[in-house]
Design a protein around this motif. Structure first.
Motif, PDB file in Angstrom:
ATOM      1  N   LEU A  62       1.003  -1.397   0.069  1.00  0.00           N
ATOM      2  CA  LEU A  62       0.148   0.104  -0.230  1.00  0.00           C
ATOM      3  C   LEU A  62       0.927   1.332  -0.029  1.00  0.00           C
ATOM      4  N   SER A  63       0.248   2.441  -0.258  1.00  0.00           N
ATOM      5  CA  SER A  63       0.986   3.625  -0.161  1.00  0.00           C
ATOM      6  C   SER A  63       0.546   4.515   0.504  1.00  0.00           C
ATOM      7  N   PRO A  64       1.095   4.529   1.784  1.00  0.00           N
ATOM      8  CA  PRO A  64       0.640   5.562   2.922  1.00  0.00           C
ATOM      9  C   PRO A  64       1.358   6.944   2.312  1.00  0.00           C
ATOM     10  N   ALA A  65       0.766   8.065   2.795  1.00  0.00           N
ATOM     11  CA  ALA A  65       1.193   9.369   2.652  1.00  0.00           C
ATOM     12  C   ALA A  65       2.597   9.423   3.293  1.00  0.00           C
ATOM     13  N   ASN A  66       3.123   9.004   4.204  1.00  0.00           N
ATOM     14  CA  ASN A  66       4.169   9.178   4.982  1.00  0.00           C
ATOM     15  C   ASN A  66       5.233   8.168   4.564  1.00  0.00           C
ATOM     16  N   ALA A  67       6.278   8.499   3.852  1.00  0.00           N
ATOM     17  CA  ALA A  67       7.227   7.627   3.380  1.00  0.00           C
ATOM     18  C   ALA A  67       7.972   6.752   4.531  1.00  0.00           C
ATOM     19  N   LYS A  68       7.961   7.152   5.862  1.00  0.00           N
ATOM     20  CA  LYS A  68       8.550   6.406   6.708  1.00  0.00           C
ATOM     21  C   LYS A  68       7.711   5.251   7.237  1.00  0.00           C
ATOM     22  N   ILE A  69       6.550   5.261   6.726  1.00  0.00           N
ATOM     23  CA  ILE A  69       5.746   4.116   7.386  1.00  0.00           C
ATOM     24  C   ILE A  69       5.692   3.066   6.138  1.00  0.00           C
ATOM     25  N   ILE A  70       5.792   1.841   6.188  1.00  0.00           N
ATOM     26  CA  ILE A  70       5.664   0.683   5.429  1.00  0.00           C
ATOM     27  C   ILE A  70       4.495  -0.083   5.347  1.00  0.00           C
ATOM     28  N   ALA A  71       3.577  -0.331   4.503  1.00  0.00           N
ATOM     29  CA  ALA A  71       2.198  -1.061   5.082  1.00  0.00           C
ATOM     30  C   ALA A  71       2.000  -1.869   3.793  1.00  0.00           C
ATOM     31  N   TYR A  72       1.509  -3.101   4.205  1.00  0.00           N
ATOM     32  CA  TYR A  72       1.113  -4.082   3.261  1.00  0.00           C
ATOM     33  C   TYR A  72       0.026  -5.196   3.655  1.00  0.00           C
ATOM     34  N   THR A  73      -0.513  -5.706   2.641  1.00  0.00           N
ATOM     35  CA  THR A  73      -1.657  -6.813   3.279  1.00  0.00           C
ATOM     36  C   THR A  73      -1.168  -8.313   2.554  1.00  0.00           C
TER      37      THR A  73
END
Length: 137
Positions: free
Chosen positions: A16-27
């Motif tokens: 996923l692409s959160p607005a904050n580049a310091k957060i990684i997110a995936y399902t």
């Protein structure tokens, strides 16, 4: 964890692409199991808004504590994360929720059957209800 949740070992992964580049997110998903993973890569606390389209009506349940978080809506989901923090969420469907891309139940309210010939009502009937039914045929 891989024994308890098959999605970690066998599942598909979607970043996923959160607005904050310091957060990684995936399902991770496998069969009926959906897991959302978030990690703060920074040494400072971070906030991130996440677009979870396709998961409206799901409830994030934290894997370790089994705490339920607020239900996902069509609005961006806000997470606040501790330094180098992470979350693993099991995304649970609301009971009775319809599977497939069209998750919302489509209804059409008519005063009289002649109302079906009104342009707005007819357009909703054709574009929303008939199209959602046709995917099951």
């Amino acid at each position: 964890m891989r024994k308890r949740f098959k999605a970690f070992g066998w599942g598909d992964i979607k970043f996923l692409s959160p607005a904050n580049a310091k957060i990684i997110a995936y399902t991770r998903s496998f069969e009926e199991e959906e897991i959302l993973v978030l990690a703060n890569l920074s040494r400072f606390p971070q906030a991130a808004e996440l677009e979870l389209e396709g998961y409206e009506g799901y409830t994030p349940v934290e894997v370790f504590s089994h705490n339920k978080f607020p239900q996902v809506t069509e609005n961006p989901y806000l997470f606040t994360m501790a330094p180098h923090g992470y979350y693993w969420f099991l995304l649970e469907k609301e009971k009775g929720q319809v599977e497939g891309p069209e998750k919302k139940k489509q209804t059409l309210k008519l005063g009289e059957w002649q109302d079906l010939f009104d342009n707005k009502v007819r357009a909703k009937f054709e574009n929303k209800i008939l199209l959602s039914i046709s995917q099951f045929l």
